[in-house]
Every structure is written in structure tokens, then in C-alpha cells.
Design an enzyme around this catalytic site. Structure first.
Site, PDB file in Angstrom:
ATOM      1  N   LYS A 102     -11.145 -37.044 -14.385  1.00  0.00           N
ATOM      2  CA  LYS A 102     -10.509 -37.764 -15.496  1.00  0.00           C
ATOM      3  C   LYS A 102      -9.811 -39.021 -14.980  1.00  0.00           C
ATOM      4  O   LYS A 102      -9.811 -40.039 -15.626  1.00  0.00           O
ATOM      5  CB  LYS A 102      -9.458 -36.886 -16.175  1.00  0.00           C
ATOM      6  N   LYS A 105     -16.524 -37.887  -7.247  1.00  0.00           N
ATOM      7  CA  LYS A 105     -16.544 -36.648  -8.016  1.00  0.00           C
ATOM      8  C   LYS A 105     -16.177 -36.903  -9.481  1.00  0.00           C
ATOM      9  O   LYS A 105     -15.445 -37.840  -9.790  1.00  0.00           O
ATOM     10  CB  LYS A 105     -15.650 -35.621  -7.312  1.00  0.00           C
ATOM     11  N   LYS A 117      -1.071 -37.140  -3.351  1.00  0.00           N
ATOM     12  CA  LYS A 117      -0.463 -37.336  -4.667  1.00  0.00           C
ATOM     13  C   LYS A 117       0.767 -38.233  -4.617  1.00  0.00           C
ATOM     14  O   LYS A 117       1.093 -38.876  -5.610  1.00  0.00           O
ATOM     15  CB  LYS A 117      -0.115 -35.984  -5.290  1.00  0.00           C
TER      16      LYS A 117
HETATM   17  P1  ADP Z   1      -9.327 -34.048 -12.593  1.00  0.00           P
HETATM   18  O1  ADP Z   1      -9.729 -34.555 -11.232  1.00  0.00           O
HETATM   19  O2  ADP Z   1     -10.343 -34.379 -13.622  1.00  0.00           O
HETATM   20  O3  ADP Z   1      -7.938 -34.442 -12.985  1.00  0.00           O
HETATM   21  P2  ADP Z   1      -8.151 -31.548 -11.852  1.00  0.00           P
HETATM   22  O4  ADP Z   1      -7.725 -32.138 -10.557  1.00  0.00           O
HETATM   23  O5  ADP Z   1      -7.125 -31.323 -12.891  1.00  0.00           O
HETATM   24  O6  ADP Z   1      -9.327 -32.464 -12.450  1.00  0.00           O
HETATM   25  O7  ADP Z   1      -8.926 -30.208 -11.531  1.00  0.00           O
HETATM   26  C1  ADP Z   1      -8.744 -28.983 -12.172  1.00  0.00           C
HETATM   27  C2  ADP Z   1      -9.678 -27.971 -11.528  1.00  0.00           C
HETATM   28  O8  ADP Z   1     -11.045 -28.364 -11.675  1.00  0.00           O
HETATM   29  C3  ADP Z   1      -9.464 -27.799 -10.025  1.00  0.00           C
HETATM   30  O9  ADP Z   1      -9.594 -26.427  -9.699  1.00  0.00           O
HETATM   31  C4  ADP Z   1     -10.586 -28.592  -9.388  1.00  0.00           C
HETATM   32  O10 ADP Z   1     -10.970 -28.056  -8.134  1.00  0.00           O
HETATM   33  C5  ADP Z   1     -11.703 -28.466 -10.417  1.00  0.00           C
HETATM   34  N1  ADP Z   1     -12.527 -29.703 -10.423  1.00  0.00           N
HETATM   35  C6  ADP Z   1     -12.109 -30.905 -10.841  1.00  0.00           C
HETATM   36  N2  ADP Z   1     -13.108 -31.817 -10.747  1.00  0.00           N
HETATM   37  C7  ADP Z   1     -14.190 -31.154 -10.270  1.00  0.00           C
HETATM   38  C8  ADP Z   1     -15.545 -31.540  -9.968  1.00  0.00           C
HETATM   39  N3  ADP Z   1     -15.960 -32.777 -10.150  1.00  0.00           N
HETATM   40  N4  ADP Z   1     -16.392 -30.604  -9.494  1.00  0.00           N
HETATM   41  C9  ADP Z   1     -15.972 -29.326  -9.318  1.00  0.00           C
HETATM   42  N5  ADP Z   1     -14.722 -28.896  -9.580  1.00  0.00           N
HETATM   43  C10 ADP Z   1     -13.826 -29.785 -10.054  1.00  0.00           C
END
Ligand code: ADP
Length: 334
Positions: free
Chosen positions: A199, A196, A110
Site C-alpha cells: 500500500k 513487493k 520504520k
Molecule cells: P503493506 O506493505 O501493504 O502496508 P503490511 O506491511 O501492513 O502491508 O503487511 C501486513 C501483512 O501482510 C504482513 O504479515 C506482511 O508480511 C504481509 N504482506 C504484505 N505485503 C506482502 C506481499 N507483497 N507479499 C506477501 N505478503 C505480504
């Protein structure tokens, strides 16, 4: 008595299928068997460069999204309405081995993101946020924390802090929390199944749980199924991901039928995508209806969240009182 669970989520905008199947669905399922404390952690959302106005809106958006997918209002709280988290975090700063923070892989990931976004700026908060996380967990004496592999290192630090505190004050005050590993699927981007669903990768790389039906269908219909690097007879990453989504939606019969078609070499992608889209649309329609109902009672829900935060705060206040007494701070009892 039910065991206690603590889990937190950052208010960072829209909720997509990855967030839902990978994290939030688990929250909903755990509510039946555990006493659950679910925090919308706005203090954590400040560790990366952010817009204060957006943050406030994102907190409420996330709350209505969580209610939409089935999280109970009384289990939810807003972190900054329980400022004791920040107070305990300071105390824990003094019980945390400095060197351990530098080893956190999330900090390494990060900090480069922050630096890219904001002309080299990396906040000290980004470095110390695992300490705030320790406070989030320990302030409620949680027994379990449902974590993904990426957060295991932080929970280990939380355990170290709790043990160090207990040793120093010569009392087994804090419960040493355990990881609750649950099998959750990893959902990939339908536009690029090698990465993966997220957002941060841009709009086409995530499917919002609350998107309208036309958009949901369009995104699934345009999912990449042939990436060109798949061996004869092997399932491509894109097809695998669509199967994963179908299974996660609980469409067992459709899953079995489509899998049979795949095995006999008769899987027609257009039909398969429609089946996946039907399952996603069906699931999301339920969420959307619940969210709309909550939004129609916006004032009432906001009041309830403030109430539940105040109720949850009582536990946090008791912990702070005990901790200050044990740590030799102030004259709490006189
Ligand atoms: P993003 O990557 O969209 O910003 P976050 O990092 O805020 O998402 O993730 C919030 C939660 O959702 C975390 O617990 C993360 O492990 C889960 N998560 C995010 N993306 C995925 C995915 N593609 N598959 C499974 N779990 C996910």
C-alpha cells in the site's frame, strides 16, 4: 487440547492480494487445527504518525475485511478493548534488555519512514513496540506465532523476555512461544514486479481484494510482463508473479496449462492475463459476498466483536493477576 496461536495485524487500510496470500489466508487455514487469537492491534498503529479518526474507521474496515476473507468472528479481538496488553507491556519494559531494542531491523526501517513523514519525529513507541508485541503473545500463553522472516527477531525478543521473567520470579510461568513457519508466497507489484505489492508504494502498486471486477481485470490486464532485462528463454519477473498469483488462487489446472504453454513457447500474454484475472475475480467475488453479508448486519457484528474481545480479555486478566502477584505488585490476593 488444541495448541494456541496468536497473531496480530495492524489496521492500516485496504487489504491487498499480498496481505491476503502472504498472511491472512494462513489465519483462515490455521483455524481448523488450532485455538486462534487474532488481534487487530490499534495500539501498534499509533507508533507511526497517524490520524485518530482514520484509525477508528480502519479498525472496523479491517474487521469486516477479515470476516470477508473467512476469519471467524469469535477468534477476533480489538487490542485496545483488552487494555491488559498495555499493562503487561509496562511490566515487560522492566524485563527487556535495552540494547536489544536498538538492534531491531524493523526499528531502523520504520524510524526513517516516520522521520520522513513527520519532520524528524520518531516516537518512543516505535522503539519499544517489540515489548508490546511480547505482551500480545505472552498474555495468552500462546504456543505458536505464525511469523514471516521479518518478524523472527521480535519473537526471539519475546522468548528472551519470557525467560527473564520466569527466571526472576523462579517459576516457569510463561510458555516460551515458538515460530510457526509456513510457506507463504511473496506477491510483487503488477505495475513494477521488482518491488513487493504494498500500500505504501501507491495505488497502482497493489490490487485490493475488495476492488470491483472491472478494476481487478484492468489492473491484471495492465500488468508489466516485459521489463526488458530478461534473458532469452528466461521467465520475466512480471510473468513469474502472475504465475504465483494464479497458483495462490488455487487454480491448479489453469496453472498447469499455462505453464505448459510457457514451456513450449506458446504463452500468449493477453490470454494468460485473462486466465489470471478469472481466478482472482472468482476468489474475490466469494470474499466480497461474505463481506457484504457481514456489513448488512453491521450492528450485530460489532456487538459480536465486543463480545469476543470481552471473552478473550478474561484470559488476559487472569495472566495480569498472576503476573502482578509473581512480580510483587499490589495486593492482588488478600
Ligand atoms: P503493506 O506493505 O501493504 O502496508 P503490511 O506491511 O501492513 O502491508 O503487511 C501486513 C501483512 O501482510 C504482513 O504479515 C506482511 O508480511 C504481509 N504482506 C504484505 N505485503 C506482502 C506481499 N507483497 N507479499 C506477501 N505478503 C505480504
Amino acid at each position: 487440547m488444541k495448541k494456541r496461536i496468536l497473531s496480530c495485524i495492524q489496521p492500516t487500510g485496504d487489504m491487498h492480494l499480498g496481505n491476503y496470500f502472504g498472511a491472512v489466508k494462513n489465519w483462515v487455514d490455521l483455524q481448523a487445527d488450532y485455538e486462534c487469537f487474532y488481534g487487530v492491534v490499534d495500539y501498534h498503529a499509533m507508533t507511526m504518525p497517524y490520524d485518530p479518526k482514520k484509525l477508528k474507521n480502519n479498525v472496523w474496515d479491517l474487521i469486516f475485511n477479515l470476516i470477508g476473507v473467512g476469519v471467524d468472528v469469535e477468534n477476533l479481538f480489538i487490542q485496545s478493548l483488552v487494555p491488559e496488553h498495555a499493562e503487561l507491556s509496562w511490566i515487560f519494559n522492566c524485563f527487556t534488555p535495552f540494547g536489544r531494542l536498538g538492534q531491531m531491523t524493523q526499528f531502523k526501517d520504520k524510524s526513517s519512514q516516520s522521520s520522513e513523514k513527520s519532520e524528524g519525529f520518531i516516537s518512543a513507541g516505535l522503539f519499544t513496540y517489540p515489548i508490546l508485541q511480547a505482551a500480545d503473545i505472552l498474555i495468552y500463553n500462546a504456543d505458536f506465532v505464525p511469523v514471516g522472516k521479518d518478524q523472527e527477531q521480535h519473537l526471539e525478543l519475546t522468548r528472551t523476555v519470557a525467560q527473564r521473567f520466569n527466571n526472576q520470579v523462579k517459576k516457569e510461568y510463561f510458555t516460551i512461544p515458538e515460530c510457526l513457519f509456513t510457506e507463504t508466497p511473496k506477491i510483487m507489484s503488477t505495475a513494477d514486479p521488482s518491488r513487493k505489492m504494498s500500500k505504501s508504494a501507491g495505488e497502482k502498486h497493489y490490487i485490493s481484494v475488495f476492488a470491483d471486477e472491472a478494476r481487478l481485470r484492468k489492473q491484471i490486464r495492465s500488468a508489466v510482463t516485459d521489463s526488458g532485462d530478461t534473458l532469452e528463454g528466461e521467465m520475466s519477473a512480471g510473468v513469474k508473479n502472475l504465475f504465483e498469483i494464479l497458483r495462490a488462487c488455487g487454480a491448479d489446472e489453469a496453472y498447469a496449462e499455462m505453464m505448459k504453454n510457457h514451456e513450449s513457447g506458446e504463452l500468449r500474454y493477453a490470454e494468460f492475463k485473462d486466465v489470471v484475472a478469472d481466478a482472482v475475480v472468482g476468489l474475490c467475488a466469494e470474499f466480497k459476498a461474505r463481506k457484504e453479508e457481514a456489513l448488512a448486519n453491521k450492528k450485530d457484528i460489532k456487538y459480536k466483536i465486543k463480545q469476543s474481545s470481552a471473552e478473550i480479555r478474561k484470559t488476559a486478566q487472569q495472566t495480569i493477576k498472576d503476573v502482578k502477584e509473581l512480580a510483587g505488585l499490589g495486593n492482588v490476593k488478600f
